[in-house]
Design an enzyme around this catalytic site. Sequence first.
Site, PDB file in Angstrom:
ATOM      1  N   CYS A 148       0.775  -1.236   0.000  1.00 21.70           N
ATOM      2  CA  CYS A 148       0.000   0.000   0.000  1.00 21.70           C
ATOM      3  C   CYS A 148       0.815   1.299   0.000  1.00 21.70           C
ATOM      4  CB  CYS A 148      -0.903   0.019   1.213  1.00 21.70           C
ATOM      5  SG  CYS A 148      -1.827  -1.490   1.443  1.00 21.70           S
TER       6      CYS A 148
ATOM      7  N   ARG B 277       3.006   0.834  -5.612  1.00 19.38           N
ATOM      8  CA  ARG B 277       3.065   0.074  -4.364  1.00 19.38           C
ATOM      9  C   ARG B 277       1.848  -0.837  -4.186  1.00 19.38           C
ATOM     10  NH1 ARG B 277       6.870   2.178  -0.671  1.00 19.38           N
ATOM     11  NH2 ARG B 277       5.875   0.933   0.933  1.00 19.38           N
TER      12      ARG B 277
ATOM     13  N   TRP C 258      -2.938  -2.671  -1.636  1.00 14.75           N
ATOM     14  CA  TRP C 258      -2.613  -4.033  -2.073  1.00 14.75           C
ATOM     15  C   TRP C 258      -3.278  -4.928  -1.040  1.00 14.75           C
ATOM     16  CZ3 TRP C 258       0.001  -8.371  -0.235  1.00 14.75           C
ATOM     17  CH2 TRP C 258       0.378  -9.318  -1.196  1.00 14.75           C
TER      18      TRP C 258
ATOM     19  N   ASN D 144      -0.985   0.687   6.116  1.00 18.31           N
ATOM     20  CA  ASN D 144      -0.156  -0.244   5.365  1.00 18.31           C
ATOM     21  C   ASN D 144       0.362  -1.279   6.359  1.00 18.31           C
ATOM     22  OD1 ASN D 144       1.554  -1.488   3.507  1.00 18.31           O
ATOM     23  ND2 ASN D 144       3.243  -0.090   3.970  1.00 18.31           N
ATOM     24  N   GLY D 145       0.308  -2.561   6.003  1.00 18.57           N
ATOM     25  CA  GLY D 145       0.824  -3.602   6.894  1.00 18.57           C
ATOM     26  C   GLY D 145      -0.291  -4.555   7.308  1.00 18.57           C
TER      27      GLY D 145
ATOM     28  N   GLU E 254      16.633 -15.325 -13.099  1.00 20.98           N
ATOM     29  CA  GLU E 254      16.101 -13.966 -13.228  1.00 20.98           C
ATOM     30  C   GLU E 254      15.337 -13.814 -14.548  1.00 20.98           C
ATOM     31  OE1 GLU E 254      15.462 -11.552 -11.507  1.00 20.98           O
ATOM     32  OE2 GLU E 254      15.524  -9.713 -12.685  1.00 20.98           O
TER      33      GLU E 254
ATOM     34  N   LYS F 222      11.389 -12.690 -14.642  1.00 20.68           N
ATOM     35  CA  LYS F 222      10.892 -11.521 -15.386  1.00 20.68           C
ATOM     36  C   LYS F 222       9.710 -11.921 -16.256  1.00 20.68           C
ATOM     37  CE  LYS F 222      12.219  -8.773 -13.669  1.00 20.68           C
ATOM     38  NZ  LYS F 222      13.086  -8.884 -12.564  1.00 20.68           N
TER      39      LYS F 222
ATOM     40  N   GLU G 211       6.546 -12.768 -14.132  1.00 22.49           N
ATOM     41  CA  GLU G 211       5.843 -11.696 -13.423  1.00 22.49           C
ATOM     42  C   GLU G 211       5.190 -10.683 -14.347  1.00 22.49           C
ATOM     43  OE1 GLU G 211       8.057  -9.246 -10.638  1.00 22.49           O
ATOM     44  OE2 GLU G 211       9.825  -9.311 -11.887  1.00 22.49           O
TER      45      GLU G 211
ATOM     46  N   HIS H   1      19.402 -34.428 -15.078  1.00 21.43           N
ATOM     47  CA  HIS H   1      18.910 -35.094 -13.864  1.00 21.43           C
ATOM     48  C   HIS H   1      17.385 -34.996 -13.754  1.00 21.43           C
ATOM     49  CE1 HIS H   1      23.001 -35.719 -12.526  1.00 21.43           C
ATOM     50  NE2 HIS H   1      23.256 -34.455 -12.827  1.00 21.43           N
TER      51      HIS H   1
ATOM     52  N   LYS I 187       5.203  -3.385  -5.660  1.00 25.19           N
ATOM     53  CA  LYS I 187       6.632  -3.122  -5.734  1.00 25.19           C
ATOM     54  C   LYS I 187       7.338  -3.435  -4.431  1.00 25.19           C
ATOM     55  CE  LYS I 187      10.341  -1.474  -7.671  1.00 25.19           C
ATOM     56  NZ  LYS I 187      11.020  -2.447  -8.561  1.00 25.19           N
TER      57      LYS I 187
END
Length: 619
Positions: free
Chosen positions: A2, A30, A78, A105-106, A488, A492, A495, A511, A614
Amino acid sequence: MCGIVGYVGSHVDGAALDVVMEGLARLEYRGYDSAGVALVADGTLATEKRAGKLENLRQAIIDHPLPPSSTAIGHTRWATHGGPTDTNAHPHRGGADGKLALIHNGIIENFHPLKERLVADGVKFLSETDTEVAAQLVAREYEADRDLTQAMLRAVAHLEGAFTLLAVHADSPGVVVGARRNSPLVVGLGDGENFLGSDVAAFIGHTRHAVELGQDQIVTITPDGYDVIGFDGEPTEARAYEVTWDASAAEKGGFDTFMEKEILEQPHAVADTLLGRVDPAGRLVLDEVRIPEERLRAVTRITIVACGTASYAGMVAKYAIEHWARIPVEVSLAHEFRYCDPIVDENTLVISISQSGETMDTLMAVKHARELGAQTLSICNTHGSTIPRESDAVLYTHAGPEVAVASTKAFLAQITAAYVLGLYLAQLKGGSHAEQATTILAELRGMPDKVQTVLDRMGRVKEIARFMADTRSVLFLGRHVGYPIALEGALKLKEIAYIHAEGFAAGELKHGPIALIEPGQPVFIVVPGPDTPHDLHKKVVSNIQEIRARGARTLVIAEDGDEEVVPYADEVIRVPHSSPLLQPLLTVVPLQVFALHLATAKGLDVDQPRNLAKSVTVE
Ligand code: M6R
């Protein structure tokens, strides 16, 4: 997670709403499940909130204009407790008269028992959120003495978990009160106006004078100033600082997406992170160090804690630090660190890597490491954020603000900072380690130009990405430092393009994962330079042959002049030559560009991918 904005000014006009909406636009990265604002105007409280992106809120305010005001708070959400609906959006009102508004937020971990008690007292709840409990608590406490700061102080004593809270009350115009525990909040200082924000982006369009708040502090802003007290009620000092970037750095500057802009800024991110790092005597210049050199010399093991992309930077760092400084390095996902009963003592250096400096998992790992007696060093991109403040030393990356959810330039800056640290530890060891460090440092200074060369060659990668818009699965292979780059590349793509993607250590293929290869399966292979020790190059070329023989479509990232890969490659993407350990700064770039252009070809929102935020400030 948030985004939070608070504002008080001396004039009652439309400014408060404009400032808060502008701040929310800058903080939308955010969280973007819903957004809302609350204004204090003429002894009343006006609120508007909407599920969905900020645009929905903007339209609602056009349809139902809000009154002029000098005092406002705003929130982009969020969702954690309760889905992204209009009702669950913040602000939440508190009190029987609904005159208090609060944003959060939290996560308030004990909200269930608190809510049960409030319900038993006759309080009615409208939403499914934990936040509404805090709103009702602060409103109840306000009734005692009608002092918003004291009400917040008494309310937070009941709360467990992580939170930033901002509150306004209809009967307290010109006052916004904030509280923080394990969640970010900074103050912006203006002339006749003051600001609060989850980060400085909230007010960077108005002021670059900022104040860091510590843990467990309450701040009250008015048009004329600010006051800070601890959760114990005692006045406390807070550190003022200047933000080194301006509003244009946090804007798209003519690009379609922040991600594209940030990918193109990478040569600067690397160069700026190297700037001024080594003094004339060859010593590393840390930004804030509370670790004496003798303590660093005594370090016998290093543990790196980080999440997501930052953890892949940590994996690159492991190869580099172990090779240059000969100190054993372990990389731990920050959210697993505490639970594996880590072996850590005062001769352990725990390095956290975090772009935001607010990732809760990483913060908790750092706190745990300190409790166990380790030295802690933070590699971080955000001044004034929590993780550096909780660490013994800080090495800031200078990537500038990263807004796109998918991390790109911060990743290159993190790897660069980790190299600097590894070379510094090698210098501390002296002897041949120090000599090698000097040579590598000189090469590192030339890497920004090489990153630029890779960027200049991306035409074909963009074409490949566009052709592959319908692809359902992509694999990525690498060995040595190419392995974290494969991970990575896969992250990318997952996401931002929502495509199933996996990264593997190329040697692991036989394997098990080679069973995934069927005709046409696209596979990116990060090929080490031909001069990489232990015949690694040859081994990776063999891996390419193995998958090609089974029908894979091979997209090979290889150094200029490496002709051995050509017979087995459907596409060759060239990067300039570098020392093996520095290669990640180059090989990751085509994978970022590929993900960006594939997601764009699919018509997706590259900067704000679904379900993500983010800055992940919950555990
Ligand atoms: O702010 P941090 O660097 O601590 O964030 C860590 C991860 O959440 C972050 O790197 C995430 O994986 C990115 N979205 C990847 O692009």
